[in-house]
Design a protein around this motif. Structure first.
Motif, mmCIF file in Angstrom:
data_model
loop_
_atom_site.group_PDB
_atom_site.id
_atom_site.type_symbol
_atom_site.label_atom_id
_atom_site.label_comp_id
_atom_site.label_asym_id
_atom_site.label_seq_id
_atom_site.Cartn_x
_atom_site.Cartn_y
_atom_site.Cartn_z
ATOM 1 N N THR A 55 0.922 -1.054 -0.070
ATOM 2 C CA THR A 55 0.070 0.079 -0.038
ATOM 3 C C THR A 55 0.727 1.364 -0.099
ATOM 4 O OG1 THR A 55 -0.217 -0.086 2.446
ATOM 5 C CG2 THR A 55 -2.078 -1.037 1.129
ATOM 6 N N ASP A 56 0.368 2.210 -0.714
ATOM 7 C CA ASP A 56 1.125 3.520 -0.741
ATOM 8 C C ASP A 56 0.927 4.227 0.591
ATOM 9 O OD1 ASP A 56 1.943 5.962 -1.293
ATOM 10 O OD2 ASP A 56 1.501 5.995 -3.403
ATOM 11 N N ARG A 59 -1.182 7.454 0.470
ATOM 12 C CA ARG A 59 -2.661 7.348 0.142
ATOM 13 C C ARG A 59 -3.249 7.072 1.486
ATOM 14 N NH1 ARG A 59 -3.981 8.094 -5.599
ATOM 15 N NH2 ARG A 59 -1.621 8.572 -6.373
ATOM 16 N N LEU A 60 -2.507 6.553 2.337
ATOM 17 C CA LEU A 60 -3.106 6.246 3.762
ATOM 18 C C LEU A 60 -3.291 7.222 4.733
ATOM 19 C CD1 LEU A 60 -2.252 2.479 3.841
ATOM 20 C CD2 LEU A 60 -4.280 3.331 2.896
ATOM 21 N N VAL A 174 -10.516 1.796 4.376
ATOM 22 C CA VAL A 174 -9.485 1.087 3.932
ATOM 23 C C VAL A 174 -9.254 -0.056 5.198
ATOM 24 C CG1 VAL A 174 -6.787 0.747 3.258
ATOM 25 C CG2 VAL A 174 -8.308 2.505 2.228
ATOM 26 N N LEU A 181 -5.511 -7.157 2.428
ATOM 27 C CA LEU A 181 -4.435 -6.756 2.171
ATOM 28 C C LEU A 181 -3.441 -7.686 2.738
ATOM 29 C CD1 LEU A 181 -5.109 -2.900 2.924
ATOM 30 C CD2 LEU A 181 -4.668 -4.120 0.590
ATOM 31 N N ARG A 185 -0.253 -9.235 1.063
ATOM 32 C CA ARG A 185 1.288 -8.797 1.186
ATOM 33 C C ARG A 185 1.878 -10.091 1.333
ATOM 34 N NH1 ARG A 185 -1.153 -5.133 4.912
ATOM 35 N NH2 ARG A 185 -0.833 -6.681 6.479
ATOM 36 N N LEU A 213 -8.971 -0.282 -5.086
ATOM 37 C CA LEU A 213 -7.795 0.074 -4.298
ATOM 38 C C LEU A 213 -6.558 0.342 -5.571
ATOM 39 C CD1 LEU A 213 -7.851 -2.560 -1.569
ATOM 40 C CD2 LEU A 213 -8.008 -0.025 -1.381
ATOM 41 N N ARG A 214 -6.573 -0.635 -6.609
ATOM 42 C CA ARG A 214 -5.614 -0.193 -7.550
ATOM 43 C C ARG A 214 -5.808 1.177 -8.263
ATOM 44 N NH1 ARG A 214 -1.046 -1.944 -9.016
ATOM 45 N NH2 ARG A 214 -1.495 -2.781 -11.325
ATOM 46 N N VAL A 218 -3.787 2.998 -3.870
ATOM 47 C CA VAL A 218 -3.653 2.671 -2.679
ATOM 48 C C VAL A 218 -2.820 1.601 -2.652
ATOM 49 C CG1 VAL A 218 -4.656 1.851 -0.462
ATOM 50 C CG2 VAL A 218 -5.805 3.846 -1.554
ATOM 51 N N LEU A 219 -3.101 0.596 -3.516
ATOM 52 C CA LEU A 219 -2.582 -0.739 -3.660
ATOM 53 C C LEU A 219 -1.636 -0.713 -4.863
ATOM 54 C CD1 LEU A 219 -2.419 -3.579 -2.646
ATOM 55 C CD2 LEU A 219 -4.547 -4.207 -4.022
#
Length: 316
Positions: A55-56, A59-60, A174, A181, A185, A213-214, A218-219
């Motif tokens: 995850t970025d 963005r979180l 999220v 997620l 991972r 999410l993509r 975010v992902l």
């Protein structure tokens, strides 16, 4: 294990799109789907590579920090292992001499005091400094395929997915996606059916959420792979002090060099940090003197070979 040309092409394809369908990869590579699937299963089973979903942090609403810890030699590995067990750390590495640890940590605040509270209680940690990553030019969500490059430009174009949409709606809640997620991972190529079974969600829900999410950025997909498998036996971290007016120029120049797997602008006395991969020590010397040395906006350079990687992109 040595990789042949097809293995390298497959690795490059997965750098571009970690969940690319094997039939599409096979078509682009000019081989069969069964061959691509068999090669991937062998590389995965032998521990050579793993596709992971990351995850970025931005963005979180989190900040990434490049943290340097100096320890006494007898404590460095213990402290590095403790850092690697933390869910908020990435790329935990020991540099030359075995007395300094470098890692990337995600936090909403400067992590110095947090780290000192949670690390093993020992006076052998003699210094901690945290440098905020202000802008990443390559690495992490900014895709890098550098030393894995094995495909022709036309093949790269066919395998490169659509980038995130800057106009996409922010993804809400999220935190509720954490079960999904966590699975990504561990293995981003887990099938939609298996993801649905593990989360208890409908398969259509899993597909839709990953797509959202993509699209929102975010992902993203990454490769967890030791560079030695690509023939690069020397890895080093560089701290560079660059004249501010030319910071972007130097960062973009470094980002365009295949040896550079990561480069970011940071706070601190050194305003750029980079990780480079070279085939051997002689190649590192040549890179530093003939490539980096010609960038006249660099006022100071500090370098240290990385002698051991305790944790790479995803959780250990």
């Amino acid at each position: 294990m040595p990789l042949d040309d097809l293995d390298r092409a497959l690795v490059h394809a997965l750098y571009l799109d970690g969940r690319a369908a094997f039939n599409h990869v096979a078509e682009v590579l000019g081989t069969s789907q069964q061959t691509v699937a068999r090669r991937y299963r062998r590389l995965r089973a032998d521990g050579v590579l793993r596709v992971v979903g990351m995850t970025d942090a931005r963005r979180l609403g989190l900040v990434e920090w490049f943290v340097r810890l100096r320890c006494t030699p007898d404590a460095a590995l213990k402290v590095a292992n403790a850092l690697a067990r933390r869910e908020d750390t990435r790329w935990v590495q020991l540099t030359s001499g075995g007395t300094e640890i470098v890692c990337v940590i995600r936090s909403a605040q400067a992590p110095d005091s947090l780290l000192l509270r949670e690390l093993p209680r020992t006076p052998r940690v003699v210094a901690v400094s945290a440098h905020c990553l202000l802008r990443t030019f390559v690495g992490g969500p900014v895709g890098w395929d550098g030393c894995a490059a094995a495909l022709a430009p036309e093949q790269v174009e066919r395998l490169t997915p659509e980038p995130p949409d800057p106009a996409a709606e922010p993804v809400a809640d999220v935190a509720a996606d954490e079960p999904l997620l966590a699975l990504l991972r561990h293995d981003a190529r887990t099938s939609y059916a298996d993801l649905a079974a593990a989360t208890g969600w409908a398969e259509a829900t899993v597909r839709r959420r990953i797509r959202q999410l993509r699209r929102a950025g975010v992902l993203y997909w990454d490769i967890d792979m030791a560079s030695v498998h690509l023939g690069y036996t020397v890895q080093a971290v560089l701290w560079l002090s660059v004249r501010p007016a030319r910071l972007v120029e130097v960062a973009e120049s470094l980002a365009g060099q295949p040896e550079v797997a990561f480069v970011a602008a940071t706070t601190g006395s050194s305003n750029l940090v980079a990780t480079v991969l070279c085939r051997d020590v002689e190649a590192l010397y040549t890179y530093l003197t003939e490539r980096v040395g010609r960038l006249d906006a660099i006022d100071r350079l500090e370098s240290a070979p990385i002698i051991h990687t305790v944790k790479r992109a995803a959780t250990s």
